[in-house]
Motif scaffolding. Structure first.
Motif, PDB file in Angstrom:
ATOM      1  N   ARG A  70      14.401  44.861  51.427  1.00 37.38           N
ATOM      2  CA  ARG A  70      15.277  43.705  51.216  1.00 37.38           C
ATOM      3  C   ARG A  70      15.871  43.145  52.509  1.00 37.38           C
ATOM      4  O   ARG A  70      16.732  42.277  52.472  1.00 37.38           O
ATOM      5  CB  ARG A  70      16.402  44.104  50.254  1.00 37.38           C
ATOM      6  N   LEU A  71      15.393  43.635  53.659  1.00 34.43           N
ATOM      7  CA  LEU A  71      15.898  43.114  54.923  1.00 34.43           C
ATOM      8  C   LEU A  71      15.499  41.651  55.098  1.00 34.43           C
ATOM      9  O   LEU A  71      14.358  41.286  54.818  1.00 34.43           O
ATOM     10  CB  LEU A  71      15.337  43.918  56.107  1.00 34.43           C
ATOM     11  N   PRO A  72      16.394  40.802  55.566  1.00 34.75           N
ATOM     12  CA  PRO A  72      16.015  39.405  55.826  1.00 34.75           C
ATOM     13  C   PRO A  72      15.045  39.319  57.001  1.00 34.75           C
ATOM     14  O   PRO A  72      15.022  40.191  57.873  1.00 34.75           O
ATOM     15  CB  PRO A  72      17.349  38.731  56.158  1.00 34.75           C
ATOM     16  N   ASP A  73      14.251  38.274  57.024  1.00 33.78           N
ATOM     17  CA  ASP A  73      13.234  38.115  58.061  1.00 33.78           C
ATOM     18  C   ASP A  73      13.821  38.055  59.460  1.00 33.78           C
ATOM     19  O   ASP A  73      13.167  38.431  60.424  1.00 33.78           O
ATOM     20  CB  ASP A  73      12.398  36.856  57.805  1.00 33.78           C
ATOM     21  N   GLU A  74      15.060  37.564  59.576  1.00 31.89           N
ATOM     22  CA  GLU A  74      15.660  37.422  60.904  1.00 31.89           C
ATOM     23  C   GLU A  74      16.247  38.736  61.435  1.00 31.89           C
ATOM     24  O   GLU A  74      16.689  38.810  62.587  1.00 31.89           O
ATOM     25  CB  GLU A  74      16.738  36.334  60.907  1.00 31.89           C
ATOM     26  N   ASP A  75      16.237  39.789  60.629  1.00 34.50           N
ATOM     27  CA  ASP A  75      16.747  41.090  61.078  1.00 34.50           C
ATOM     28  C   ASP A  75      15.846  41.617  62.191  1.00 34.50           C
ATOM     29  O   ASP A  75      14.620  41.665  62.025  1.00 34.50           O
ATOM     30  CB  ASP A  75      16.780  42.079  59.910  1.00 34.50           C
ATOM     31  N   PRO A  76      16.421  42.026  63.337  1.00 35.82           N
ATOM     32  CA  PRO A  76      15.589  42.492  64.456  1.00 35.82           C
ATOM     33  C   PRO A  76      14.787  43.753  64.136  1.00 35.82           C
ATOM     34  O   PRO A  76      13.818  44.069  64.831  1.00 35.82           O
ATOM     35  CB  PRO A  76      16.607  42.754  65.576  1.00 35.82           C
ATOM     36  N   ARG A  77      15.166  44.469  63.088  1.00 35.02           N
ATOM     37  CA  ARG A  77      14.435  45.680  62.704  1.00 35.02           C
ATOM     38  C   ARG A  77      13.187  45.382  61.875  1.00 35.02           C
ATOM     39  O   ARG A  77      12.381  46.270  61.610  1.00 35.02           O
ATOM     40  CB  ARG A  77      15.345  46.613  61.900  1.00 35.02           C
ATOM     41  N   LYS A  78      13.025  44.134  61.468  1.00 32.06           N
ATOM     42  CA  LYS A  78      11.965  43.768  60.530  1.00 32.06           C
ATOM     43  C   LYS A  78      10.559  44.167  61.015  1.00 32.06           C
ATOM     44  O   LYS A  78       9.788  44.747  60.244  1.00 32.06           O
ATOM     45  CB  LYS A  78      12.020  42.270  60.256  1.00 32.06           C
ATOM     46  N   PRO A  79      10.172  43.890  62.278  1.00 29.03           N
ATOM     47  CA  PRO A  79       8.833  44.307  62.713  1.00 29.03           C
ATOM     48  C   PRO A  79       8.616  45.819  62.626  1.00 29.03           C
ATOM     49  O   PRO A  79       7.545  46.284  62.224  1.00 29.03           O
ATOM     50  CB  PRO A  79       8.764  43.827  64.173  1.00 29.03           C
ATOM     51  N   MET A  80       9.648  46.591  62.988  1.00 23.29           N
ATOM     52  CA  MET A  80       9.534  48.040  62.920  1.00 23.29           C
ATOM     53  C   MET A  80       9.427  48.493  61.461  1.00 23.29           C
ATOM     54  O   MET A  80       8.677  49.417  61.133  1.00 23.29           O
ATOM     55  CB  MET A  80      10.750  48.691  63.598  1.00 23.29           C
TER      56      MET A  80
END
Length: 200
Positions: free
Chosen positions: A170-180
């Motif tokens: 449920r993390l938003p796309d703009e969260d810096p953790r998203k790629p990880m």
């Protein structure tokens, strides 16, 4: 077959990977190798017996990822031991670590190297995807490496329970953790299908 492993006749597994996926897995495996570090023989190349008789560290690693990859042997997260029992557990863990961690590191290093070497042997030659075929032994090494990579990424993401994984979706796309997070979930899918192919 894209995105998941399938069994090969006679044993082993195969997966179709594109050049981006190959690059991601290889980069993560190389980072894992750097994190694990060189073996004792690499640090003392003039002494061929150094690795055979070298004792490992007795203290747990400071890095939380390495602590996750090489946990203490005598711990019980459910228990609250008294001071004397806690001291005994620390002593037993230190002794166990001293005689096992070098071998554990060597095994994890071998697995990560097997991943890098098998990917380096692929020749994309302009193809959109390439079929990676692994022998039964290579499949087991890949399974170990995928598990270590997920443990490492999960540690960086501070995943400790199943509920933490659910939150990642449920993390938003703009969260810096998203790629990880995307790498963590994708590697989990690869790992799950590889386990299935290796089951008798």
């Amino acid at each position: 077959m894209p995105g998941h492993f399938e069994p090969l006749p006679g044993g082993g597994a195969a997966v179709a990977l594109d050049t981006v996926e190959i690059s991601i897995i290889r980069s993560l495996a190389v980072q894992l190798l750097e994190l694990i570090g060189p073996g004792p023989a690499e640090e003392a190349p003039d002494d061929p017996l150094a690795e055979l008789f070298a004792e490992g560290p007795s203290e747990p690693p400071a890095d939380p990822v390495l602590k996750r990859l090489f946990p203490d042997a005598y711990t019980d997260p459910e228990a609250t031991p008294g001071p004397r029992e806690a001291e005994q557990r620390r002593a037993h863990s230190a002794e166990f670590r001293r005689y096992t961690e070098n071998d554990l590191r060597a095994g994890k290093r071998d697995n990560a190297l097997a991943v890098v070497r098998s990917l380096d042997a692929l020749t994309p030659a302009g193809e959109e995807t390439v079929l990676l075929e692994l022998s039964p032994e290579q499949s087991r090494q890949w399974l170990g490496a995928l598990n270590d990579l997920r443990l490492a990424i999960g540690s960086r993401l501070e995943i400790t329970e199943e509920e933490d994984t659910d939150l990642l979706y449920r993390l938003p796309d703009e969260d810096p953790r998203k790629p990880m997070v995307m790498a963590y979930l994708w590697l989990g899918g690869l790992q799950e299908t590889l386990v299935t192919t290796l089951m008798p």
